[in-house]
Design a protein around this motif. Structure first.
Motif, mmCIF file in Angstrom:
data_model
loop_
_atom_site.group_PDB
_atom_site.id
_atom_site.type_symbol
_atom_site.label_atom_id
_atom_site.label_comp_id
_atom_site.label_asym_id
_atom_site.label_seq_id
_atom_site.Cartn_x
_atom_site.Cartn_y
_atom_site.Cartn_z
ATOM 1 N N LEU A 1 3.912 -8.146 -8.691
ATOM 2 C CA LEU A 1 2.719 -8.022 -7.858
ATOM 3 C C LEU A 1 1.477 -7.906 -8.733
ATOM 4 C CD1 LEU A 1 4.034 -5.390 -5.267
ATOM 5 C CD2 LEU A 1 3.909 -7.874 -4.962
ATOM 6 N N ASN A 2 0.337 -8.352 -8.177
ATOM 7 C CA ASN A 2 -0.943 -8.206 -8.857
ATOM 8 C C ASN A 2 -1.485 -6.806 -8.617
ATOM 9 O OD1 ASN A 2 -1.059 -11.060 -9.552
ATOM 10 N ND2 ASN A 2 -1.385 -11.385 -7.370
ATOM 11 N N VAL A 3 -2.169 -6.257 -9.612
ATOM 12 C CA VAL A 3 -2.777 -4.934 -9.483
ATOM 13 C C VAL A 3 -4.295 -5.080 -9.531
ATOM 14 C CG1 VAL A 3 -0.763 -3.821 -10.499
ATOM 15 C CG2 VAL A 3 -2.662 -4.494 -11.970
ATOM 16 N N LEU B 1 0.863 -1.177 0.000
ATOM 17 C CA LEU B 1 0.000 0.000 0.000
ATOM 18 C C LEU B 1 0.899 1.225 0.000
ATOM 19 C CD1 LEU B 1 -1.157 -1.985 2.686
ATOM 20 C CD2 LEU B 1 -3.187 -0.865 1.790
ATOM 21 N N GLY B 2 0.597 2.186 -0.857
ATOM 22 C CA GLY B 2 1.439 3.364 -0.819
ATOM 23 C C GLY B 2 1.126 4.403 -1.871
ATOM 24 N N ALA C 1 -9.611 -0.869 -1.206
ATOM 25 C CA ALA C 1 -9.597 -2.063 -2.044
ATOM 26 C C ALA C 1 -10.012 -3.270 -1.229
ATOM 27 C CB ALA C 1 -8.214 -2.296 -2.646
ATOM 28 N N ARG C 2 -10.601 -4.223 -1.923
ATOM 29 C CA ARG C 2 -10.901 -5.518 -1.325
ATOM 30 C C ARG C 2 -9.868 -6.505 -1.841
ATOM 31 N NH1 ARG C 2 -15.199 -7.308 1.345
ATOM 32 N NH2 ARG C 2 -16.376 -5.436 0.830
ATOM 33 N N ASP D 1 -1.899 6.472 -6.020
ATOM 34 C CA ASP D 1 -1.999 5.744 -4.751
ATOM 35 C C ASP D 1 -2.422 4.323 -5.087
ATOM 36 O OD1 ASP D 1 -1.858 7.928 -2.428
ATOM 37 O OD2 ASP D 1 -2.921 8.772 -4.147
ATOM 38 N N GLN D 2 -1.599 3.345 -4.693
ATOM 39 C CA GLN D 2 -1.773 1.996 -5.206
ATOM 40 C C GLN D 2 -1.954 0.963 -4.097
ATOM 41 O OE1 GLN D 2 -2.163 1.837 -8.294
ATOM 42 N NE2 GLN D 2 -1.065 3.573 -9.175
ATOM 43 N N VAL D 3 -2.658 -0.105 -4.472
ATOM 44 C CA VAL D 3 -2.726 -1.329 -3.667
ATOM 45 C C VAL D 3 -2.337 -2.464 -4.603
ATOM 46 C CG1 VAL D 3 -4.169 -2.891 -2.322
ATOM 47 C CG2 VAL D 3 -4.575 -0.414 -2.210
#
Length: 297
Positions: free
Chosen positions: A241-243, A222-223, A289-290, A262-264
């Motif tokens: 990593l999966n997006v 997360l960031g 996000a779930r 801003d990403q998960v």
């Protein structure tokens, strides 16, 4: 040209001025060019032009169409996470904390934590999120116990000592242990010479190495990564990593969001629907996000 930019953006050279990275941060907006081309074809009543427009339509749909699909039903092994750069100039940290908690997340990642606002976040979130870790200006709040909290060195050469924007901790969730990384990569700057992203790119490489060495199977990043997932500067992260599978969730700037920086992201887990939350006192929008701890199929 539109179809080429969409489908072959990796071939756009980055010199001069990091042009390739700049284009990749705004790729979804090429859909506006597709709409314009369609309107022009209709105005001219040109069958050839209408058929030609099908090419960029197909490429855009292949690249981004899935993001428009509705959210899938929650799974038994899902975690809800929230990511937010709260801004070091936020005048209402308590209100921001309450707004984030209202989304009902299991994990909350925050960046630009500065005193005295940090103590406000700690007090406001303490009841619902009794476990938290802060390193430098980034922090993680959790409903579940945290262990192994430590700083992650993502500081590029040339930045002064004391710069600390990486955190790693392990959350003991009901579905198993999850390594949670919180990061705030250096900002990019757009000037007369183009896009300046050298520090951001170096920081992404350092973070990518740390994630590759992580031994815990399930991992969530997360960031505020200061770049879209298509940006080649974030390839050290996106390549392993999966997006998000659903949702555009443009997060910056809050007044008129045009990009999701801003990403998960996740490993051995699936990031489902990603959505932007209402504005707080920050210049970023929060994103929620779930994340399914079932590995991707």
């Amino acid at each position: 040209m539109v179809a080429g930019v969409l489908g072959l953006h990796r071939w756009i050279p980055n010199s001069p001025g990091q042009v390739g990275s700049l284009v990749e941060n705004f790729l979804p907006w090429a859909g506006l060019a597709v709409v314009l081309l369609l309107v022009l074809a209709l105005v001219r009543r040109s069958a050839v032009a209408l058929v030609a427009v099908l090419l960029p339509v197909a490429v855009w749909t292949h690249s981004f169409g899935a993001l428009l699909l509705p959210e899938a039903d929650p799974g038994a092994r899902d975690l809800v996470v929230v990511q937010h750069n709260v801004s070091d100039e936020n005048r209402d940290p308590a209100g921001t904390a309450r707004a984030l908690a209202a989304a009902g997340p299991d994990l909350i990642a925050l960046e630009e934590l500065v005193p005295p606002a940090l103590s406000v976040y700690e007090r406001t979130l303490a009841a619902e999120y009794p476990h938290h870790a802060v390193r430098g200006t980034v922090g993680l709040w959790s409903k579940y116990p945290l262990s192994g909290a430590r700083s992650v060195d993502i500081k590029p050469d040339g930045i002064a000592e004391g710069w600390s924007r990486g955190l790693r901790a392990v959350a003991r969730t009901p579905h198993g242990e999850v390594a949670a990384y919180v990061a705030h990569l250096p900002s990019m700057r757009i000037g007369t010479g183009g896009l300046a992203s050298a520090w951001r790119d170096e920081s992404a490489r350092l973070l990518g190495r740390a994630i590759a060495a992580e031994e815990t199977g399930a991992l969530i990043l997360l960031g505020d990564l200061n770049g879209a997932v298509d940006d080649r500067g974030l390839r050290p992260l996106a390549s392993q990593l999966n997006v998000a599978e659903r949702g555009f969730a443009f997060s910056f700037p809050a007044s008129f969001p045009v990009a999701r920086i801003d990403q998960v992201m996740a490993r051995s887990a699936t990031v489902g629907h990603l959505r932007a939350l209402p504005a707080t006192g920050s210049d970023h929008l929060p994103v929620a996000a779930r994340v399914s701890l079932e590995p991707p199929r």
